[in-house]
Scaffold this motif. Structure first.
Motif, PDB file in Angstrom:
ATOM      1  N   LEU A  31      26.870  21.294   9.314  1.00  0.00           N
ATOM      2  CA  LEU A  31      25.931  20.904  10.353  1.00  0.00           C
ATOM      3  C   LEU A  31      26.382  19.565  10.901  1.00  0.00           C
ATOM      4  CD1 LEU A  31      22.265  21.380  10.641  1.00  0.00           C
ATOM      5  CD2 LEU A  31      23.052  19.033  10.808  1.00  0.00           C
ATOM      6  N   SER A  32      26.505  19.473  12.216  1.00  0.00           N
ATOM      7  CA  SER A  32      26.890  18.213  12.850  1.00  0.00           C
ATOM      8  C   SER A  32      26.000  17.972  14.058  1.00  0.00           C
ATOM      9  CB  SER A  32      28.373  18.230  13.254  1.00  0.00           C
ATOM     10  OG  SER A  32      28.631  19.309  14.119  1.00  0.00           O
ATOM     11  N   VAL A  33      25.925  16.724  14.453  1.00  0.00           N
ATOM     12  CA  VAL A  33      25.109  16.323  15.588  1.00  0.00           C
ATOM     13  C   VAL A  33      26.019  15.653  16.599  1.00  0.00           C
ATOM     14  CG1 VAL A  33      23.186  14.887  16.347  1.00  0.00           C
ATOM     15  CG2 VAL A  33      23.097  16.010  14.111  1.00  0.00           C
ATOM     16  N   GLU A  34      25.974  16.128  17.836  1.00  0.00           N
ATOM     17  CA  GLU A  34      26.814  15.570  18.892  1.00  0.00           C
ATOM     18  C   GLU A  34      25.979  14.658  19.771  1.00  0.00           C
ATOM     19  OE1 GLU A  34      28.954  17.428  22.653  1.00  0.00           O
ATOM     20  OE2 GLU A  34      29.935  17.987  20.768  1.00  0.00           O
ATOM     21  N   VAL A  35      26.347  13.390  19.784  1.00  0.00           N
ATOM     22  CA  VAL A  35      25.661  12.390  20.588  1.00  0.00           C
ATOM     23  C   VAL A  35      26.086  12.497  22.041  1.00  0.00           C
ATOM     24  CG1 VAL A  35      25.349   9.901  20.916  1.00  0.00           C
ATOM     25  CG2 VAL A  35      25.480  10.853  18.614  1.00  0.00           C
ATOM     26  N   GLU A  62      18.212  11.535  26.212  1.00  0.00           N
ATOM     27  CA  GLU A  62      18.427  12.978  26.103  1.00  0.00           C
ATOM     28  C   GLU A  62      18.473  13.404  24.645  1.00  0.00           C
ATOM     29  OE1 GLU A  62      21.359  15.034  28.607  1.00  0.00           O
ATOM     30  OE2 GLU A  62      21.688  13.099  29.569  1.00  0.00           O
ATOM     31  N   LEU A  63      18.090  14.662  24.397  1.00  0.00           N
ATOM     32  CA  LEU A  63      18.172  15.220  23.058  1.00  0.00           C
ATOM     33  C   LEU A  63      19.636  15.415  22.662  1.00  0.00           C
ATOM     34  CD1 LEU A  63      15.339  17.911  23.252  1.00  0.00           C
ATOM     35  CD2 LEU A  63      15.235  15.643  22.203  1.00  0.00           C
ATOM     36  N   LEU A  64      19.896  15.335  21.368  1.00  0.00           N
ATOM     37  CA  LEU A  64      21.241  15.509  20.835  1.00  0.00           C
ATOM     38  C   LEU A  64      21.465  16.965  20.449  1.00  0.00           C
ATOM     39  CD1 LEU A  64      21.234  12.400  18.496  1.00  0.00           C
ATOM     40  CD2 LEU A  64      21.838  12.522  20.907  1.00  0.00           C
ATOM     41  N   LEU A  72      26.071  25.689  18.873  1.00  0.00           N
ATOM     42  CA  LEU A  72      24.793  25.061  19.159  1.00  0.00           C
ATOM     43  C   LEU A  72      23.657  25.910  18.598  1.00  0.00           C
ATOM     44  CD1 LEU A  72      23.192  22.821  20.717  1.00  0.00           C
ATOM     45  CD2 LEU A  72      23.100  24.451  22.599  1.00  0.00           C
ATOM     46  N   VAL A  73      22.814  25.304  17.741  1.00  0.00           N
ATOM     47  CA  VAL A  73      21.669  26.022  17.196  1.00  0.00           C
ATOM     48  C   VAL A  73      20.344  25.366  17.576  1.00  0.00           C
ATOM     49  CG1 VAL A  73      22.928  27.038  15.263  1.00  0.00           C
ATOM     50  CG2 VAL A  73      21.794  24.840  14.973  1.00  0.00           C
ATOM     51  N   ALA A  74      20.379  24.068  17.912  1.00  0.00           N
ATOM     52  CA  ALA A  74      19.141  23.372  18.245  1.00  0.00           C
ATOM     53  C   ALA A  74      19.465  22.056  18.934  1.00  0.00           C
ATOM     54  CB  ALA A  74      18.328  23.118  16.982  1.00  0.00           C
ATOM     55  N   ARG A  75      18.411  21.386  19.376  1.00  0.00           N
ATOM     56  CA  ARG A  75      18.532  20.035  19.934  1.00  0.00           C
ATOM     57  C   ARG A  75      17.485  19.175  19.234  1.00  0.00           C
ATOM     58  NH1 ARG A  75      20.050  23.093  24.376  1.00  0.00           N
ATOM     59  NH2 ARG A  75      22.079  22.463  25.149  1.00  0.00           N
TER      60      ARG A  75
END
Length: 106
Positions: A31-35, A62-64, A72-75
């Protein structure tokens, strides 16, 4: 009488589904988060030093993007939990969008 015949099949299907879930539950995922992102030329990258600022393509409010194995699974939004960064899920991607990144083999 047909209700009695169908009942064991439904129970078996539910049991099989639970077994399949348990089989998949231990598969590790990333799981990773893209800024945000940007494009740089190699020369610009080589000029980066401590204290350099790289402007990204996303506004601060903005949401990440929350990605699982690159899909992409969520923001969500950044939160802190006991002094560590976390992410609060605000919007879950539609099933079609989540599955579009998965390769299907026949």
């Amino acid at each position: 009488m047909s209700d009695m015949i169908d009942a064991p099949a439904l129970a078996n299907d539910a049991l099989a589904g639970a077994r399949n879930y348990r089989l998949l539950a231990d598969i590790p995922l990333r799981l990773s988060v893209e800024v945000g992102s940007t494009s740089l030329r190699l020369a610009e990258l080589m000029d980066l030093a401590e204290g350099s600022v790289v402007e990204l393509d996303r506004q601060a409010n903005e949401l990440l993007d929350i990605l699982v194995n690159g899909t992409l699974v969520a923001r969500g939004e950044v939160v802190t939990v006991d002094g560590k960064f976390g992410i609060r899920v605000v919007d879950v991607a539609a099933t079609e969008a989540r599955l579009s990144g998965i390769e299907r083999r026949t």
